[in-house]
Design an enzyme around this catalytic site. Sequence first.
Site, mmCIF file in Angstrom:
data_model
loop_
_atom_site.group_PDB
_atom_site.id
_atom_site.type_symbol
_atom_site.label_atom_id
_atom_site.label_comp_id
_atom_site.label_asym_id
_atom_site.label_seq_id
_atom_site.Cartn_x
_atom_site.Cartn_y
_atom_site.Cartn_z
ATOM 1 N N ASP A 33 21.870 -31.256 -2.206
ATOM 2 C CA ASP A 33 22.679 -32.445 -2.494
ATOM 3 C C ASP A 33 23.576 -32.738 -1.293
ATOM 4 O O ASP A 33 24.159 -31.828 -0.696
ATOM 5 C CB ASP A 33 23.527 -32.200 -3.748
ATOM 6 C CG ASP A 33 24.095 -33.490 -4.319
ATOM 7 O OD1 ASP A 33 23.668 -33.903 -5.410
ATOM 8 O OD2 ASP A 33 24.965 -34.093 -3.652
ATOM 9 N N ILE A 34 23.706 -34.023 -0.968
ATOM 10 C CA ILE A 34 24.472 -34.413 0.224
ATOM 11 C C ILE A 34 25.979 -34.200 0.014
ATOM 12 O O ILE A 34 26.717 -33.986 0.985
ATOM 13 C CB ILE A 34 24.140 -35.883 0.607
ATOM 14 C CG1 ILE A 34 24.362 -36.135 2.082
ATOM 15 C CG2 ILE A 34 24.891 -36.883 -0.244
ATOM 16 C CD1 ILE A 34 23.687 -37.404 2.590
ATOM 17 N N GLY A 95 26.680 -40.607 -16.668
ATOM 18 C CA GLY A 95 27.147 -40.378 -15.301
ATOM 19 C C GLY A 95 26.043 -40.372 -14.264
ATOM 20 O O GLY A 95 26.223 -39.838 -13.165
ATOM 21 N N HIS A 102 16.558 -36.587 -11.675
ATOM 22 C CA HIS A 102 16.848 -35.417 -10.844
ATOM 23 C C HIS A 102 17.583 -34.369 -11.659
ATOM 24 O O HIS A 102 18.459 -34.677 -12.457
ATOM 25 C CB HIS A 102 17.661 -35.798 -9.597
ATOM 26 C CG HIS A 102 18.870 -36.635 -9.881
ATOM 27 N ND1 HIS A 102 18.788 -37.986 -10.134
ATOM 28 C CD2 HIS A 102 20.180 -36.318 -9.958
ATOM 29 C CE1 HIS A 102 20.014 -38.460 -10.359
ATOM 30 N NE2 HIS A 102 20.874 -37.469 -10.262
HETATM 31 P P1 5GP Z 1 23.800 -38.307 -10.372
HETATM 32 O O1 5GP Z 1 25.258 -38.692 -10.415
HETATM 33 O O2 5GP Z 1 22.894 -39.515 -10.344
HETATM 34 O O3 5GP Z 1 23.413 -37.309 -11.434
HETATM 35 O O4 5GP Z 1 23.617 -37.519 -9.034
HETATM 36 C C1 5GP Z 1 23.210 -38.089 -7.841
HETATM 37 C C2 5GP Z 1 23.402 -37.043 -6.772
HETATM 38 O O5 5GP Z 1 22.682 -37.449 -5.627
HETATM 39 C C3 5GP Z 1 24.867 -36.859 -6.346
HETATM 40 O O6 5GP Z 1 25.250 -35.503 -6.558
HETATM 41 C C4 5GP Z 1 24.864 -37.252 -4.870
HETATM 42 O O7 5GP Z 1 25.714 -36.445 -4.075
HETATM 43 C C5 5GP Z 1 23.399 -37.085 -4.469
HETATM 44 N N1 5GP Z 1 22.973 -37.982 -3.414
HETATM 45 C C6 5GP Z 1 23.217 -39.310 -3.335
HETATM 46 N N2 5GP Z 1 22.662 -39.823 -2.218
HETATM 47 C C7 5GP Z 1 22.051 -38.793 -1.592
HETATM 48 C C8 5GP Z 1 21.289 -38.694 -0.373
HETATM 49 O O8 5GP Z 1 21.057 -39.661 0.355
HETATM 50 N N3 5GP Z 1 20.832 -37.458 -0.028
HETATM 51 C C9 5GP Z 1 21.061 -36.361 -0.818
HETATM 52 N N4 5GP Z 1 20.549 -35.204 -0.382
HETATM 53 N N5 5GP Z 1 21.760 -36.420 -1.962
HETATM 54 C C10 5GP Z 1 22.247 -37.619 -2.345
#
Ligand code: 5GP
Length: 115
Positions: A33-34, A95, A102
């Site tokens: 995760d970034i 959220g 993912h």
């Molecule tokens: P969500 O909130 O949708 O469950 O999680 C999305 C996750 O994707 C977040 O933890 C965010 O840091 C990660 N994320 C968003 N954009 C990118 C990206 O471009 N690269 C990576 N490796 N992670 C990302």
Amino acid sequence: MTHDPNCLFCKIVAGQIPSKKVYEDEDILAFHDIHPWAPVHVLIIPKRHIASMSDVTEAEAVLLGKMTALGPRLMKELGVTNGFRHVINTGPDGGQEVLHLHLHVMGGPRPWLKG
Ligand code: 5GP
Ligand code: ZN
């Protein structure tokens, strides 16, 4: 839809956006995760575009099983020895920010940023 050209994680699958990959096979990709919430934070995704858990049916049971079982293996490979969390966010109230399914898998010593 197999690939959504506007989807961030489909772009990562296609190699159009770089990622720090930790695992790949024909169905699944895993990468760091970034913005990690924990010392080790990986995302495990299906290569095929599935927007969220709301779109999952029994047809995806094997795929989800493989994704879930990959978590402990990756945690071990990444040196996590004291437990970890699996998290899937679904939809606005869940959220979810990226609309490509993912599985977050997080581990490492606390404190963590979230959770
Ligand atoms: P969500 O909130 O949708 O469950 O999680 C999305 C996750 O994707 C977040 O933890 C965010 O840091 C990660 N994320 C968003 N954009 C990118 C990206 O471009 N690269 C990576 N490796 N992670 C990302
Ligand atoms: Zn996608």
